[in-house]
Design an enzyme around this catalytic site. Sequence first.
Site: not given
Length: 266
Positions: A9, A36, A111, A154, A156, A256-257
């Site tokens: 991501n 993303e 995603y 991702d 999540n 942040d990933h």
Amino acid sequence: MQLTIATWNINSLRLRQAHLHKLVAELSPDVICLQETKVPDELFPEGIAQAINFPHVLKRGMKGYNGVAILSRLPLTLAENTPDWCGKSDCRHLSAEVATGGAPVTVHNFYVPAGGDIPDRTQNEKFAHKLDFLAETTAHFAKYPPRRAVLVGDLNIAPLEHDVWSHKQLLGVVSHTPVEVEGLNAWMAQGWHDAVRHFVPPAEKLYTWWSYRNRDWAASDRGRRLDHIWVTQDLSAELKSYKILREARSWEQPSDHVPVAVTLSV
């Protein structure tokens, strides 16, 4: 032949495209799946794929958010008839066949919706969307059992107790709630095998995401494993290695990933 597939991501491809040079240097992937990307197809930065010598590119993007892309050293064939999950056309899935010299391998790049902050479908439409997304993917793969396939992205959700920094404190936090975990496990049960936990025992802490809110992310180490690679059962015995590129969280203007990669024989 060995095939290395990486997922990341990137949290804005145009902002962080230079980091793909580092990813390639560290992981030597044959296929890179991005989430993303946050860029419509007509503005996709084709030059970065050429610069890292990934001549085959598929993308499905939109302005400002979501978006997925597959970059490959090997020829790709787009899977045309993928579902429009939840009828939203929001660029959360891209699937392609990768030419390996023998039987192709299908790659699914997902995603999954983050789900907002309130873990209640009646109070939070985003959470309801996430649960509906999981239900639709589960039903789809139950109807069309996967073969010679790899699913990445991702997702999540951090499903296991040691996929989060504190199981007890995060049970009521979106990404680790029991209803999400149940949904993800039901999806994985439709013919998939957790490729990273194939190598890392469930009792060992394992993260791929650290919040921007933690000023010193490495010292606090309050992470979650939100990024996943699954392989079909027929490929599980062919898994050779994995890597989580933890150091990417400290790159300049990081996502942040962090990238995750798996190598398997095909």
